[in-house]
Design a protein around this motif. Structure first.
Motif, PDB file in Angstrom:
ATOM      1  N   GLU A 264      11.796   8.467 -16.805  1.00 42.36           N
ATOM      2  CA  GLU A 264      12.536   8.572 -15.551  1.00 42.36           C
ATOM      3  C   GLU A 264      11.707   7.980 -14.279  1.00 42.36           C
ATOM      4  N   LYS A 265      10.498   8.634 -14.267  1.00 49.84           N
ATOM      5  CA  LYS A 265       9.372   8.178 -13.285  1.00 49.84           C
ATOM      6  C   LYS A 265       9.370   6.796 -13.435  1.00 49.84           C
ATOM      7  N   ILE A 266       9.194   6.199 -14.555  1.00 46.21           N
ATOM      8  CA  ILE A 266       8.683   4.906 -14.794  1.00 46.21           C
ATOM      9  C   ILE A 266      10.049   4.045 -14.479  1.00 46.21           C
ATOM     10  N   ARG A 267      11.128   4.469 -14.855  1.00 46.05           N
ATOM     11  CA  ARG A 267      12.591   3.665 -14.510  1.00 46.05           C
ATOM     12  C   ARG A 267      12.623   3.445 -12.975  1.00 46.05           C
ATOM     13  N   PHE A 268      12.345   4.623 -12.175  1.00 42.68           N
ATOM     14  CA  PHE A 268      12.390   4.809 -10.678  1.00 42.68           C
ATOM     15  C   PHE A 268      11.411   3.587 -10.260  1.00 42.68           C
ATOM     16  N   LEU A 269      10.024   3.781 -10.551  1.00 45.20           N
ATOM     17  CA  LEU A 269       8.963   2.932  -9.981  1.00 45.20           C
ATOM     18  C   LEU A 269       9.489   1.576 -10.514  1.00 45.20           C
ATOM     19  N   GLY A 270      10.233   1.215 -11.391  1.00 41.78           N
ATOM     20  CA  GLY A 270      10.503  -0.274 -11.615  1.00 41.78           C
ATOM     21  C   GLY A 270      11.681  -0.673 -10.936  1.00 41.78           C
ATOM     22  N   GLY A 271      12.422   0.132 -10.376  1.00 45.70           N
ATOM     23  CA  GLY A 271      13.397  -0.495  -9.426  1.00 45.70           C
ATOM     24  C   GLY A 271      13.201  -0.879  -8.043  1.00 45.70           C
TER      25      GLY A 271
ATOM     26  N   LYS B  75      16.921  15.773 -13.327  1.00 47.04           N
ATOM     27  CA  LYS B  75      16.510  14.797 -14.249  1.00 47.04           C
ATOM     28  C   LYS B  75      16.394  13.365 -13.687  1.00 47.04           C
ATOM     29  N   LYS B  76      16.842  13.250 -12.584  1.00 44.76           N
ATOM     30  CA  LYS B  76      16.733  11.695 -11.885  1.00 44.76           C
ATOM     31  C   LYS B  76      16.189  11.983 -10.598  1.00 44.76           C
ATOM     32  N   ILE B  77      15.350  10.601  -9.921  1.00 49.94           N
ATOM     33  CA  ILE B  77      14.679  10.773  -8.867  1.00 49.94           C
ATOM     34  C   ILE B  77      15.823   9.910  -8.086  1.00 49.94           C
ATOM     35  N   LYS B  78      15.900  10.564  -6.774  1.00 47.40           N
ATOM     36  CA  LYS B  78      16.748   9.967  -5.896  1.00 47.40           C
ATOM     37  C   LYS B  78      16.225   9.631  -4.436  1.00 47.40           C
ATOM     38  N   ILE B  79      16.702   8.496  -3.725  1.00 47.59           N
ATOM     39  CA  ILE B  79      16.056   8.274  -2.649  1.00 47.59           C
ATOM     40  C   ILE B  79      15.861   9.038  -1.808  1.00 47.59           C
ATOM     41  N   PRO B  80      17.003   9.839  -1.181  1.00 48.14           N
ATOM     42  CA  PRO B  80      16.724  11.044  -0.354  1.00 48.14           C
ATOM     43  C   PRO B  80      15.432  12.085  -0.498  1.00 48.14           C
ATOM     44  N   ASN B  81      15.286  12.224  -1.737  1.00 50.58           N
ATOM     45  CA  ASN B  81      14.305  13.294  -2.109  1.00 50.58           C
ATOM     46  C   ASN B  81      12.773  12.530  -1.865  1.00 50.58           C
TER      47      ASN B  81
ATOM     48  N   GLU C   9       0.914  -1.365   0.024  1.00 50.52           N
ATOM     49  CA  GLU C   9      -0.102   0.075   0.116  1.00 50.52           C
ATOM     50  C   GLU C   9       0.919   1.342   0.033  1.00 50.52           C
ATOM     51  N   PHE C  10       1.989   1.416   0.678  1.00 45.38           N
ATOM     52  CA  PHE C  10       2.819   2.468   0.725  1.00 45.38           C
ATOM     53  C   PHE C  10       3.428   2.606  -0.311  1.00 45.38           C
ATOM     54  N   PHE C  11       3.807   1.510  -1.168  1.00 45.22           N
ATOM     55  CA  PHE C  11       4.429   1.662  -2.447  1.00 45.22           C
ATOM     56  C   PHE C  11       3.377   2.453  -3.382  1.00 45.22           C
ATOM     57  N   GLY C  12       2.309   2.004  -3.302  1.00 40.13           N
ATOM     58  CA  GLY C  12       1.114   2.953  -4.101  1.00 40.13           C
ATOM     59  C   GLY C  12       1.086   4.221  -3.854  1.00 40.13           C
ATOM     60  N   ARG C  13       1.300   4.485  -2.539  1.00 40.32           N
ATOM     61  CA  ARG C  13       1.390   5.984  -2.416  1.00 40.32           C
ATOM     62  C   ARG C  13       2.462   6.579  -2.904  1.00 40.32           C
ATOM     63  N   ILE C  14       3.801   5.980  -2.994  1.00 42.10           N
ATOM     64  CA  ILE C  14       5.004   6.412  -3.452  1.00 42.10           C
ATOM     65  C   ILE C  14       4.809   6.644  -5.154  1.00 42.10           C
ATOM     66  N   ALA C  15       4.134   5.570  -5.714  1.00 44.29           N
ATOM     67  CA  ALA C  15       3.791   5.575  -7.037  1.00 44.29           C
ATOM     68  C   ALA C  15       3.102   6.917  -7.477  1.00 44.29           C
ATOM     69  N   GLU C  16       2.077   7.216  -6.763  1.00 40.47           N
ATOM     70  CA  GLU C  16       0.943   8.100  -6.980  1.00 40.47           C
ATOM     71  C   GLU C  16       1.905   9.795  -6.894  1.00 40.47           C
ATOM     72  N   HIS C  17       2.668   9.637  -5.813  1.00 38.92           N
ATOM     73  CA  HIS C  17       3.408  10.822  -5.605  1.00 38.92           C
ATOM     74  C   HIS C  17       4.613  10.948  -6.787  1.00 38.92           C
ATOM     75  N   VAL C  18       5.103   9.996  -7.072  1.00 45.10           N
ATOM     76  CA  VAL C  18       6.207  10.499  -8.324  1.00 45.10           C
ATOM     77  C   VAL C  18       5.380  10.556  -9.377  1.00 45.10           C
ATOM     78  N   MET C  19       4.406   9.907 -10.053  1.00 46.29           N
ATOM     79  CA  MET C  19       3.759  10.155 -11.076  1.00 46.29           C
ATOM     80  C   MET C  19       3.176  11.759 -11.118  1.00 46.29           C
ATOM     81  N   SER C  20       3.020  12.129 -10.013  1.00 47.16           N
ATOM     82  CA  SER C  20       2.166  13.374 -10.096  1.00 47.16           C
ATOM     83  C   SER C  20       3.322  14.673  -9.823  1.00 47.16           C
ATOM     84  N   MET C  21       4.706  14.481  -9.839  1.00 49.25           N
ATOM     85  CA  MET C  21       5.802  15.108  -9.818  1.00 49.25           C
ATOM     86  C   MET C  21       5.809  16.220 -11.201  1.00 49.25           C
ATOM     87  N   LYS C  22       5.963  17.258 -11.145  1.00 50.36           N
ATOM     88  CA  LYS C  22       6.195  18.014 -12.613  1.00 50.36           C
ATOM     89  C   LYS C  22       7.649  17.648 -13.241  1.00 50.36           C
ATOM     90  N   LEU C  23       8.497  17.267 -12.275  1.00 48.67           N
ATOM     91  CA  LEU C  23       9.566  16.835 -13.170  1.00 48.67           C
ATOM     92  C   LEU C  23      10.132  15.497 -12.393  1.00 48.67           C
TER      93      LEU C  23
END
Length: 165
Positions: free
Chosen positions: A96-103, A131-137, A77-91
């Protein structure tokens, strides 16, 4: 406190600071910290590391128990929240969002969030226009703690000592 290791914590240790032949004490320390319940990782990190085909892969393959599953309801369920958040990001861009979520990274964050564990990674905060999504962010966005491997060694008071005969 308990910790979850990102793949880069293992990889950077093997490639640089704690090469397996040069510093076996580090790898023994990881085993001991696992046995004490202080650290682990997740099955997706296990898959990344074990599939590589090097000495780290061999080391990981006989330590599968050190990698927590991610199939529990809370993590899913928490992964779902992260996925929604990532896909809603402007950048960054959607690829890159799909790459991040696939790892493994979003799963590591989800597991940390649902277990109260702290992530151990060598990644650093990226600027908002990255242009990259990082764990700390993403950790920052979800109030999940993270530290570096060097901080982990300090916090757990690791002692990698050369003993003379």
């Amino acid at each position: 406190m308990s910790y979850l290791l990102d793949a880069n914590s293992y990889i950077q240790a093997k490639n640089a600071h704690y090469r397996m032949n040069f510093c076996p004490g580090f790898w023994d320390w990881l085993d001991t910290a696992f046995q004490l319940g202080q650290l682990s990782s997740i099955t997706m990190v296990y898959k990344e590391l074990s599939d590589y085909g090097d000495e780290l892969s061999d080391w990981v393959k006989i330590r599968q128990a050190q990698f927590d599953t991610i199939d529990d309801k809370a993590t899913q369920e928490f992964f779902g929240r992260i996925a929604e958040h990532v896909m809603s990001m402007k950048l960054p861009t959607d690829p890159e969002k799909i790459r991040f979520l696939g790892g493994a990274d979003p799963w590591l964050i989800a597991k940390a969030a649902t277990t109260g564990k702290t992530i151990v990674t060598h990644e650093v905060l990226a600027p908002d226009n990255s242009k990259k999504i990082k764990i700390p962010n993403i950790c920052k966005d979800f109030d999940v703690n993270y530290i570096t491997s060097f901080d982990l060694l300090d916090v757990l008071q690791a002692r990698l000592v050369i003993e003379r005969p």
